[in-house]
Design a protein around this motif. Structure first.
Motif, PDB file in Angstrom:
ATOM      1  N   VAL A 145       0.837  -1.206   0.000  1.00 42.34           N
ATOM      2  CA  VAL A 145       0.000   0.000   0.000  1.00 42.34           C
ATOM      3  C   VAL A 145       0.868   1.250   0.000  1.00 42.34           C
ATOM      4  O   VAL A 145       0.653   2.188  -0.784  1.00 42.34           O
ATOM      5  CB  VAL A 145      -0.953   0.013   1.219  1.00 42.34           C
ATOM      6  CG1 VAL A 145      -1.754   1.324   1.256  1.00 42.34           C
ATOM      7  CG2 VAL A 145      -1.891  -1.187   1.171  1.00 42.34           C
ATOM      8  N   TYR A 146       1.866   1.241   0.877  1.00 39.13           N
ATOM      9  CA  TYR A 146       2.751   2.401   1.009  1.00 39.13           C
ATOM     10  C   TYR A 146       4.087   2.066   0.349  1.00 39.13           C
ATOM     11  O   TYR A 146       5.061   1.712   1.019  1.00 39.13           O
ATOM     12  CB  TYR A 146       2.938   2.751   2.487  1.00 39.13           C
ATOM     13  CG  TYR A 146       1.634   3.004   3.205  1.00 39.13           C
ATOM     14  CD1 TYR A 146       0.965   4.208   3.045  1.00 39.13           C
ATOM     15  CD2 TYR A 146       1.068   2.037   4.030  1.00 39.13           C
ATOM     16  CE1 TYR A 146      -0.239   4.454   3.692  1.00 39.13           C
ATOM     17  CE2 TYR A 146      -0.137   2.271   4.684  1.00 39.13           C
ATOM     18  CZ  TYR A 146      -0.789   3.479   4.502  1.00 39.13           C
ATOM     19  OH  TYR A 146      -1.974   3.713   5.126  1.00 39.13           O
ATOM     20  N   ASN A 147       4.119   2.160  -0.963  1.00 39.94           N
ATOM     21  CA  ASN A 147       5.280   1.701  -1.729  1.00 39.94           C
ATOM     22  C   ASN A 147       5.898   2.771  -2.626  1.00 39.94           C
ATOM     23  O   ASN A 147       6.612   2.457  -3.570  1.00 39.94           O
ATOM     24  CB  ASN A 147       4.893   0.491  -2.586  1.00 39.94           C
ATOM     25  CG  ASN A 147       3.749   0.789  -3.541  1.00 39.94           C
ATOM     26  OD1 ASN A 147       3.285   1.935  -3.624  1.00 39.94           O
ATOM     27  ND2 ASN A 147       3.286  -0.231  -4.239  1.00 39.94           N
ATOM     28  N   LYS A 148       5.626   4.035  -2.312  1.00 40.95           N
ATOM     29  CA  LYS A 148       6.122   5.111  -3.170  1.00 40.95           C
ATOM     30  C   LYS A 148       7.034   6.094  -2.431  1.00 40.95           C
ATOM     31  O   LYS A 148       7.214   7.227  -2.863  1.00 40.95           O
ATOM     32  CB  LYS A 148       4.945   5.869  -3.786  1.00 40.95           C
ATOM     33  CG  LYS A 148       4.077   5.000  -4.687  1.00 40.95           C
ATOM     34  CD  LYS A 148       2.905   5.790  -5.235  1.00 40.95           C
ATOM     35  CE  LYS A 148       2.011   4.915  -6.124  1.00 40.95           C
ATOM     36  NZ  LYS A 148       0.831   5.666  -6.631  1.00 40.95           N
ATOM     37  N   GLY A 149       7.577   5.641  -1.304  1.00 45.25           N
ATOM     38  CA  GLY A 149       8.490   6.502  -0.564  1.00 45.25           C
ATOM     39  C   GLY A 149       7.843   7.170   0.624  1.00 45.25           C
ATOM     40  O   GLY A 149       6.610   7.167   0.803  1.00 45.25           O
ATOM     41  N   MET A 150       8.688   7.786   1.428  1.00 47.03           N
ATOM     42  CA  MET A 150       8.242   8.371   2.689  1.00 47.03           C
ATOM     43  C   MET A 150       7.271   9.537   2.487  1.00 47.03           C
ATOM     44  O   MET A 150       6.228   9.624   3.143  1.00 47.03           O
ATOM     45  CB  MET A 150       9.470   8.838   3.474  1.00 47.03           C
ATOM     46  CG  MET A 150       9.163   9.364   4.858  1.00 47.03           C
ATOM     47  SD  MET A 150      10.677   9.840   5.711  1.00 47.03           S
ATOM     48  CE  MET A 150      10.005  10.481   7.235  1.00 47.03           C
ATOM     49  N   GLY A 151       7.601  10.453   1.577  1.00 45.99           N
ATOM     50  CA  GLY A 151       6.747  11.611   1.348  1.00 45.99           C
ATOM     51  C   GLY A 151       5.362  11.218   0.870  1.00 45.99           C
ATOM     52  O   GLY A 151       4.348  11.729   1.358  1.00 45.99           O
ATOM     53  N   ALA A 152       5.330  10.282  -0.070  1.00 44.00           N
ATOM     54  CA  ALA A 152       4.050   9.813  -0.588  1.00 44.00           C
ATOM     55  C   ALA A 152       3.253   9.094   0.496  1.00 44.00           C
ATOM     56  O   ALA A 152       2.023   9.222   0.573  1.00 44.00           O
ATOM     57  CB  ALA A 152       4.274   8.882  -1.780  1.00 44.00           C
ATOM     58  N   ALA A 153       3.954   8.345   1.345  1.00 47.40           N
ATOM     59  CA  ALA A 153       3.278   7.623   2.421  1.00 47.40           C
ATOM     60  C   ALA A 153       2.634   8.595   3.405  1.00 47.40           C
ATOM     61  O   ALA A 153       1.514   8.369   3.879  1.00 47.40           O
ATOM     62  CB  ALA A 153       4.266   6.714   3.146  1.00 47.40           C
ATOM     63  N   PHE A 154       3.322   9.695   3.702  1.00 44.77           N
ATOM     64  CA  PHE A 154       2.741  10.726   4.562  1.00 44.77           C
ATOM     65  C   PHE A 154       1.420  11.221   3.974  1.00 44.77           C
ATOM     66  O   PHE A 154       0.399  11.318   4.662  1.00 44.77           O
ATOM     67  CB  PHE A 154       3.711  11.903   4.710  1.00 44.77           C
ATOM     68  CG  PHE A 154       4.507  11.891   5.983  1.00 44.77           C
ATOM     69  CD1 PHE A 154       3.924  12.257   7.179  1.00 44.77           C
ATOM     70  CD2 PHE A 154       5.848  11.520   5.979  1.00 44.77           C
ATOM     71  CE1 PHE A 154       4.659  12.271   8.357  1.00 44.77           C
ATOM     72  CE2 PHE A 154       6.587  11.516   7.143  1.00 44.77           C
ATOM     73  CZ  PHE A 154       5.994  11.892   8.333  1.00 44.77           C
TER      74      PHE A 154
END
Length: 312
Positions: A52-61
């Protein structure tokens, strides 16, 4: 009057000195870990739901805030602050105590020649006892972050885990991985900090002659390097800790750890390393800066020193 002034000028020793170390460590760890709760929430989500959260830290935020609102970033703040406040007291106070004990046992010359070993052993022992008090609160934090509807906060989450899973399975199923994470982390953290700080003093000069602001800057820089190194060393166990605390599970703790490690593989064990380096590097830098400043403010300056002095 002169007697009172003389007593006030005497540096603290014994239990009074180590209580000051413990308080400085508690404040440093509690404040830094608490302030970085949003980063830890996102890091834990990346570890637990990598698809689900597989696009990096910024995107996950952005994903977390969009789906659940900004308030979710403070999930687990209560157990985070309380757990690391207690852990910081045992970690920093214990490190100072065990370092002094080792130096007294070996003698100053032998201790100086084996100072990296002393730093490692002192940090490892201190961290073991710190983890005993940290583990129940860390288990509560991870459950709150991974299951937002599990409870409304520290007290309700702690109580529900205790009622449903009991002390050992509920709070200490993650004790093995927390030791595997925290002991290498803390040993690396203190050894690298001490060595980098020692090298910095070789350039800057004796710390007795340095200003408070310079000492703070040296603590920040040395802590940053130490935090990055410690984050990398302890990342696999951090991932396992997040996984094993997500649910009650079945089987022994060892079998669950082995199964999780096999399932994740090397790449999976290092999921979330980027945000963890940011988090751990930052908090470790500020921990050592706060610890040094608070120690100085409390007059706790009587610690044992075994760093080699630069030759004139």
């Amino acid at each position: 009057m002169s007697s009172i002034q003389t007593q006030a000028a005497v540096a603290p020793t014994g239990a009074s000195l180590y209580a000051r170390y413990a308080l400085a460590g508690a404040i440093g760890c509690g404040v830094t870990h608490g302030a970085l709760t949003p980063v830890d929430v996102v890091k834990t989500r990346i570890q637990l739901e990598p698809t689900v959260y597989n696009k990096g830290m910024g995107a996950a935020f952005r994903q977390v805030v969009k789906a659940e609102g900004g308030g979710v970033l403070l999930t687990g703040f209560g157990p985070t602050f309380a757990g690391y406040f207690l852990q910081g007291a045992f970690k920093f106070g214990g490190y100072e105590f065990w370092r002094k004990t080792c130096i007294d046992s070996l003698g100053s010359e032998t201790a100086q020649n084996n100072r990296l070993l002393i730093y490692s052993v002192s940090a490892g022992i201190a961290e073991f006892f710190a983890d005993v008090v940290l583990c129940p609160l860390e288990a509560t934090r991870i459950r709150l972050v991974s299951q937002p509807t599990f409870a409304t906060g520290l007290v309700s989450g702690f109580s529900r885990i205790l009622k449903e899973d009991g002390v050992i399975r509920g709070f200490y199923s993650g004790f093995g991985p927390i030791l595997l994470k925290q002991i290498p982390y803390t040993m690396t953290k203190f050894v690298v900090y001490e060595r980098v700080f020692e090298a910095a003093l070789d350039v800057a000069g004796p710390k007795e002659k340095l200003s408070g602001s310079t000492m703070t800057a040296l603590n920040l820089g040395s802590g940053l390097v130490a935090g990055i190194a410690a984050a990398i060393v302890s990342q696999p166990a951090d991932t396992l800790l997040s996984k094993i605390n997500k649910s009650s599970g079945t089987g022994t703790i060892t079998s669950r750890l082995v199964g999780l490690a096999s399932e994740l593989g090397v790449r999976g064990l290092f999921l979330g390393l980027g945000p963890r380096i940011v988090m751990v590097g930052t908090l470790t830098a500020f921990q050592f800066a706060l610890y040094g400043d608070i120690k100085a403010a409390l007059g706790a300056t009587g610690g044992a020193e075994i760093a080699k002095k630069k030759k004139e």
